[in-house]
Design an enzyme around this catalytic site. Sequence first.
Site, PDB file in Angstrom:
ATOM      1  N   ASP B  86       0.858  -1.187   0.000  1.00 37.39           N
ATOM      2  CA  ASP B  86       0.000   0.000   0.000  1.00 37.39           C
ATOM      3  C   ASP B  86       0.892   1.234   0.000  1.00 37.39           C
ATOM      4  O   ASP B  86       1.822   1.344   0.801  1.00 37.39           O
ATOM      5  CB  ASP B  86      -0.901  -0.019   1.238  1.00 37.39           C
ATOM      6  CG  ASP B  86      -1.958   1.064   1.164  1.00 37.39           C
ATOM      7  OD1 ASP B  86      -3.070   0.758   0.716  1.00 37.39           O
ATOM      8  OD2 ASP B  86      -1.655   2.215   1.540  1.00 37.39           O
ATOM      9  N   ASN B  94      -2.097  13.023  -4.954  1.00 37.11           N
ATOM     10  CA  ASN B  94      -3.262  13.331  -5.789  1.00 37.11           C
ATOM     11  C   ASN B  94      -3.796  14.726  -5.494  1.00 37.11           C
ATOM     12  O   ASN B  94      -4.135  15.475  -6.403  1.00 37.11           O
ATOM     13  CB  ASN B  94      -4.365  12.308  -5.521  1.00 37.11           C
ATOM     14  CG  ASN B  94      -4.303  11.170  -6.528  1.00 37.11           C
ATOM     15  OD1 ASN B  94      -3.720  11.331  -7.606  1.00 37.11           O
ATOM     16  ND2 ASN B  94      -4.886  10.048  -6.179  1.00 37.11           N
ATOM     17  N   ASP B 129      -4.433   2.495  -4.724  1.00 34.75           N
ATOM     18  CA  ASP B 129      -2.975   2.554  -4.570  1.00 34.75           C
ATOM     19  C   ASP B 129      -2.471   1.313  -3.853  1.00 34.75           C
ATOM     20  O   ASP B 129      -1.479   1.334  -3.158  1.00 34.75           O
ATOM     21  CB  ASP B 129      -2.559   3.832  -3.822  1.00 34.75           C
ATOM     22  CG  ASP B 129      -3.205   3.929  -2.455  1.00 34.75           C
ATOM     23  OD1 ASP B 129      -4.128   3.134  -2.177  1.00 34.75           O
ATOM     24  OD2 ASP B 129      -2.800   4.789  -1.653  1.00 34.75           O
TER      25      ASP B 129
END
Lengths: 253, 260
Positions: B86, B94, B129
């Site tokens: 992760d 973002n 992600d």
Amino acid sequence: MDEQIPIIASVASGKGGVGKTFVTVNLAALLAKKKKRVLAVDCDLGLANMDIMLGLDPPLTLKDVVFGGATIRDAIIPTKAGFDLIAGSSGVKEMAQPLYEKIQLIKDALRPIFPSYDYVLLDTGAGISEMVLQFNLLAYRNIIVLNRELTSLTDAYAMIKVMYQIFARDCFSVIVNSTATEKEGRKIFSQIDTTCRKFLGFPLEYLGSITSDQAVPRSIIRQEVLAISTPQSLASKDCDCITQGVCSWETSY
Amino acid sequence: MITFVDELPEPDRDALLARAHLVMVPDDDLLDKIVQLKKENNHLRSLTLTDALTGLYNTRFFTMQLEIEIARTRRTGQPSSMMMIDLDNFKLLNDTMGHVHGNRFLLKTASTLREQLRPTDIVCRYGGDEFAVIMPATDLFDAARIATRLQQAIAEIPLKKLLPISASIGVAEYSAESKGGSDEFVHQADMALYKAKKNGKNQVFYAGKPEKTVELDSVTQEEKWSLARSSKWRLEQVFSAAQPHNGTDSSGRAGLKKRS
């Protein structure tokens, strides 16, 4: 001893310049003198120097096996001291940090030739890189070389701790190099041994010390194997004792 | 279903050719259409198994493959491992640099994973992600080493802005003694990942054994002191009277003293 399984020992140190290659070469020569079939592999792929120590110019090295498609048997060079050698490579950037796959390739290439020998000594590089750890893992016995410097002591301990934590190894043999007296060697060993017992929970095996001797640098300059060229020197006698300790592994196998 | 003659096994093809006079031969137009259909079919099939952005396998393929690996482990007794990866603080990327950069980073991560892993490993994009890797015939020891390398490689992906993007990884092993199926296997890796996240991110955690690898730490000050005691002895007994202190020894000791 079973013909098929050689004693595979790695020679490691953590810190560089403590005499790994010296120990490997002399141990290999003395074992060969005892009529053992010995293979020494220079696993230091970034800065290899066993060939230089022996005054050899190997036509093929581990580099050719990994990148040039040479077979491992072609890379075996017989030495005057009576043992076989596979040389490492020096100054090749790609080999200094080979990929995981390349390390596996070397390990896989080495395995089939092991049964032809009684002893295989793997001279690993300094540091605790993946490559060094993998070669230590390939060996059943890990010989740790250190000297009187505190940094070599902590680096040796770091190496032991990493091998213990990552691979659950708990069987190491220690050689203390260039000591003033035999007593000093024991004292240095007892310190790392005590620390290991206390913090990691297992003892270390003491193989012995090598007395600081002018004959050692002299033999290196002359590109000779000390234990063969000057067997009467103090350091050679110490190497003899260590070799006997190594031979006692055969019975405990 | 349409099958091309050259895709048939040899006996079938021979039998078919022997009766060639009975087989309808399609005209060029029809043949073109068939080829077109065949291509579209292959494309559609790849869409159902891969992730559109990264080209890695998707969750669907992952689940299928995991079942195969578990079956293999049960049959051969050879353990398989998996890891859940992760990205840490990916939302930050973002939010500050936009989704275009976010996607670019995901692509870089995907190619880093492909580069660092072995040809036999199966890499999947598990979620936004999140990535998952199946390592067939790999025990936890090896998987742990691979995971540590991946974690380092991801942390080294260059970024235009200084953002703390790294990877947390949970590793689990499925051995012949393992109970439960793929759900339990994934759950174990998930729990290890959760621990890695909770413990401060940018690290690798392992599920279950080997206990010895769980507490990976460097040489502590206490250990250094225990080792340094001998050097004190050496310095006093051997060097002090005869010669001045060696540079490395004295600086090493000073460093140790300051920190403790």
